[in-house]
Scaffold this motif. Structure first.
Motif, short mmCIF file in Angstrom:
data_model
loop_
_atom_site.label_atom_id
_atom_site.label_comp_id
_atom_site.label_asym_id
_atom_site.label_seq_id
_atom_site.Cartn_x
_atom_site.Cartn_y
_atom_site.Cartn_z
N ALA A 330 12.51 5.04 -3.48
CA ALA A 330 12.60 6.31 -2.77
C ALA A 330 11.24 6.73 -2.21
O ALA A 330 11.16 7.41 -1.18
CB ALA A 330 13.13 7.40 -3.70
N ALA A 331 10.16 6.31 -2.88
CA ALA A 331 8.81 6.71 -2.45
C ALA A 331 8.51 6.25 -1.03
O ALA A 331 7.81 6.93 -0.28
CB ALA A 331 7.76 6.15 -3.42
N TYR A 332 9.05 5.08 -0.65
CA TYR A 332 8.79 4.55 0.69
C TYR A 332 9.48 5.38 1.78
O TYR A 332 9.23 5.17 2.96
CB TYR A 332 9.24 3.10 0.77
N CYS A 333 10.38 6.29 1.38
CA CYS A 333 11.08 7.14 2.36
C CYS A 333 10.29 8.39 2.71
O CYS A 333 10.64 9.10 3.66
CB CYS A 333 12.46 7.54 1.81
N GLY A 334 9.24 8.69 1.94
CA GLY A 334 8.50 9.93 2.17
C GLY A 334 7.15 9.69 2.82
O GLY A 334 6.74 8.55 3.05
N ASN A 335 6.43 10.78 3.10
CA ASN A 335 5.08 10.66 3.65
C ASN A 335 4.11 10.30 2.54
O ASN A 335 4.50 10.15 1.38
CB ASN A 335 4.66 11.96 4.36
N VAL A 336 2.85 10.17 2.88
CA VAL A 336 1.85 9.70 1.92
C VAL A 336 1.76 10.61 0.70
O VAL A 336 1.73 10.14 -0.45
CB VAL A 336 0.47 9.58 2.60
#
Length: 562
Positions: A330-336
Motif C-alpha cells: 500500500a505504501a507504493y500507492c502514496g506520496n513520499v
C-alpha cells in the motif's frame, strides 16, 4: 441448525443422562448455576462447569464429554465460536458429542457463523428447562441414530461413512435427510463430482425445495466447469439464510473463473460482512482487493484478520507478517510522506510480532520484510545488503505468503533472477484446490507478468552485450552485462560474463572493479556446476595476474574459497 429433521421430540428417560458427562461454559457464575440446576432436573449427575474457553479446553483434554453447552460471549479471550472451532480442529470432541451454542443475542453475524461451524443446535437466552431438554434430546437422538456415520467421520474413513449414510437412509428414514446431506458433502470432498451431481439430482426429486441439495448440485456443476448452470442456482441460493454465505462464496469464486475480479471482490465482501469470523474467507478477500489494485483495502482487511484471529486457532505469526507486507504494498500507492508513515507502521507491527512469537524462527521472513521497508524508502543499497544475508530458497517448507513476499522483495530490488527462484517455487507449492489458493495463483500470474515485461527488456540488453562481445567491443559488452547484473545480481552466469569480458580486454575503472568484485563474491558463495566452477577459477586466476588490484586482499574466511 442443520441435521434437524422435522419430527416430534420425545424426551429421553432421565436414567439415560445419569451416566453422561456434560460441560457447561459461561462467564457468569449465576447463569452457570442456573443451567446446572436445569441439567440436574433433566437427569444429569456428572456436571462440569467452566468460566471461560481456556478452562473448557483443559477439561476437554481430560474428559470426553457427551454434551457441551457453551455461551457465545465468554468475556476476555476466546468466544464460543472460537472455542468450538478449536475443539473441532484439535479433535477434542468425541464422535457422538452434542455441542449446543447458547447466546442472549440473535445477531445475523452470530447466526451465520453458527451455520458455518454447524453445532448441533443454537439456543437463545432466556430459555426454560423444557426448551433445554427438548434441544438436548433432539440433538442426542440425531447423534445416536447416525452414530456409525459420525464414528467413521471422526476416523476420517470417508468411504465407510458414505456406506453408513446409505444404510441410515434405509434403516432410519426419519433421519434420511441428515444422512443424505452428509453423503453429498463427502462425495464433493472426495472429488467425485459427476457422481455427486447425479446424487443431488436424485435427492432433489424427493426434497424439491431443499436448499442444501441445490447448493451441492451447483458446486458439483461448478467443478465440472458448467458455470452457466451454476451461476443462476447460486444467485438464487443467496436468498436463504441456510445457504446464503456459502452461496456467496461460490458465486465469488465463479466470478473469478470469469476473470470478473471487481464483482468477485464485492460478492465475497458481502459474505465477510455476514460471517466475519471466518479467517480463510477474510484472507481470500484481502487477496482479491490486492488483485483489483486496491492495496490500501487489502492492508485494512489484513489488519482486521489480526484482530479477528487474536484468540482463535488461526492466531499465527503469518497474520502479522501479512499485515506488514500489505502495508508495504500500500505504501507504493502514496506520496513520499505517506509512504514513510505507512512503512513506519509496518515496522512497528514487525517489532510487535518478534515479541509475541518466537523471532528466531522468523529471521528470514522478518529480514526480507525489513529489506522491503528500506527499498520502499529508496535506500536500495542498504536493502540489498540486508537481503544478501538470506540464502536463496532459505526454507524447504516456506509458506505461500512468505514465498510470494520474497519474490516481491527481490523484484523491488531489481534482482529478477532471485525473484524467479521464488516464483518457480510457488508453482510447486500452490497445490490446494480452494478459493484462497486460487486467488494466490492469480497473484502469481500478476508477478509473472511483471517478470515477463522485465525479461523482454533484459533480453534486448543481453543481445546488445553479446553482439558487442562478438565484435570485440569489450567496453560496451561490459557495460551491458553490468546493466543486466543490476537487475539480476544473484545470477552466476552474468557474473561469469563480467569476469570473462574484463579478462578479454574491458577497461579497468572504479566502476568495473566494483562489478567484478561483486561477481567474484557471488560466485564464491554460490553452488556452481562443474563447468561454471572451472570457468570461475580460470577467470579468477587470470584477473589476479592481469589486474592484481581488482581483487582485494582476502580475509582469512575467504582464503579457502578464493
Amino acid at each position: 441448525m442443520h441435521n434437524q429433521p422435522d419430527y416430534c421430540v420425545v424426551g429421553m428417560d432421565a436414567s439415560f443422562y445419569r451416566c453422561k458427562q456434560i460441560l457447561i461454559i459461561d462467564d457468569c457464575a449465576p447463569v452457570r448455576t442456573s443451567i446446572k440446576a436445569m441439567a440436574q432436573q433433566i437427569g444429569f449427575e456428572s456436571i462440569h462447569l467452566a468460566r471461560d474457553a481456556n478452562e473448557a479446553i483443559a477439561k476437554c483434554h481430560e474428559i470426553p464429554f457427551d454434551f457441551i453447552l457453551s455461551d457465545f460471549n465468554l468475556g476476555e479471550g476466546k468466544d464460543g465460536y472460537q472455542l468450538f472451532e478449536t475443539l473441532k480442529t484439535r479433535q477434542l470432541l468425541a464422535p457422538l458429542n452434542c455441542f449446543i451454542m447458547v447466546s442472549a443475542e440473535n445477531q445475523r453475524q452470530i447466526v451465520h457463523g453458527m451455520i458455518e461451524l454447524q453445532p448441533d443446535d443454537y439456543l437463545l437466552k432466556p430459555f426454560t428447562y423444557q426448551q433445554l431438554e427438548e434441544r438436548i434430546s433432539r440433538a442426542v437422538k440425531g447423534r445416536i441414530a447416525l452414530r456409525k456415520i459420525y464414528v467413521s467421520l471422526f476416523a476420517q474413513d470417508y468411504q465407510n461413512a458414505i456406506t453408513e449414510c446409505d444404510n441410515a437412509v434405509v434403516q432410519k428414514p426419519e433421519f434420511a435427510a441428515a444422512a443424505l446431506r452428509i453423503k453429498g458433502e463427502l462425495l464433493l470432498k472426495l472429488r467425485n463430482y459427476a457422481e455427486a451431481e447425479a446424487f443431488y439430482q436424485q435427492v432433489l426429486q424427493q426434497y424439491k425445495t431443499s436448499a442444501w441439495a441445490r447448493l451441492g448440485h451447483a458446486v458439483a456443476c461448478f467443478y465440472q466447469q458448467r458455470w452457466d448452470d451454476t451461476e443462476l442456482q447460486l444467485a438464487d441460493l443467496t436468498q436463504f439464510d441456510e445457504t446464503k454465505v456459502e452461496a456467496l462464496d461460490w458465486l465469488s469464486r465463479l466470478y473469478v473463473k470469469y476473470r470478473r475480479f471487481e464483482i468477485a471482490h464485492d460478492t465475497l465482501y458481502e459474505a465477510v460482512l455476514l460471517s466475519p469470523k471466518n479467517i480463510i474467507r477474510q484472507k481470500t478477500l484481502a487477496n482479491l482487493a490486492s488483485i483489483i489494485g486496491d492495496k490500501p483495502a487489502s492492508a485494512r482487511i489484513n489488519s482486521k484478520i489480526v484482530a479477528a484471529a487474536r484468540h482463535s486457532v488461526n492466531d499465527t505469526a503469518e497474520n502479522y507478517l501479512n499485515q506488514a507486507r500489505s502495508l508495504v504494498d500500500a505504501a507504493y500507492c502514496g506520496n513520499v510522506l505517506e509512504r514513510a508513515v505507512t512503512i513506519n507502521n509496518a515496522a512497528k507491527i514487525v517489532d510487535h510480532l518478534a515479541k509475541r512469537f518466537d523471532g528466531s524462527k522468523l529471521t528470514a521472513e522478518i529480514t526480507i520484510l525489513r529489506s522491503r521497508f528500506l527499498a520502499a524508502k529508496g535506500e536500495l543499497a542498504d536493502a540489498k545488503q540486508l537481503i544478501s544475508e538470506i540464502p536463496l530458497s532459505y526454507q524447504h517448507t516456506i509458506t505461500i505468503d512468505s514465498c510470494m513476499d520474497a519474490a516481491k522483495a527481490y523484484f523491488e530490488l531489481g534482482d529478477l533472477y532471485a525473484s524467479q527462484v521464488y516464483i518457480d517455487k510457488l508453482q510447486h507449492i500452490l497445490e490446494r484446490d480452494d478459493f484462497l489458493t486460487e486467488t494466490q495463483r492469480i497473484m502469481l500470474e500478476m508477478e509473472q507478468l511483471r517478470h515477463e515485461e522485465l525479461k523482454n527488456k533484459l533480453k534486448v540488453i543481453n543481445t546488445e552485450a553479446a553482439q558487442a562481445y562478438q565484435r570485440e567491443d569489450f567496453n560496451t559488452a561490459f557495460d551491458r552485462f553490468a546493466e543486466t547484473f543490476d537487475y539480476m545480481p544473484t545470477n552466476p552466469t552474468i557474473a561469469i560474463n563480467l569476469m570473462q569480458t574484463l579478462v578479454k580486454g574491458a577497461r579497468v575503472t572504479p566502476i568495473s572493479q566494483r562489478y567484478v568484485r561483486a561477481a567474484v563474491k557471488l560466485l564464491a558463495r554460490s553452488e556452481l556446476d562443474d563447468d561454471l566452477m572451472l570457468r570461475f577459477k580460470r577467470y579468477l586466476a587470470q584477473i589476479k595476474a592481469l589486474h592484481p588490484d581488482v581483487i582485494p586482499r582476502r580475509r582469512p574466511k575467504e582464503r579457502e574459497v578464493l
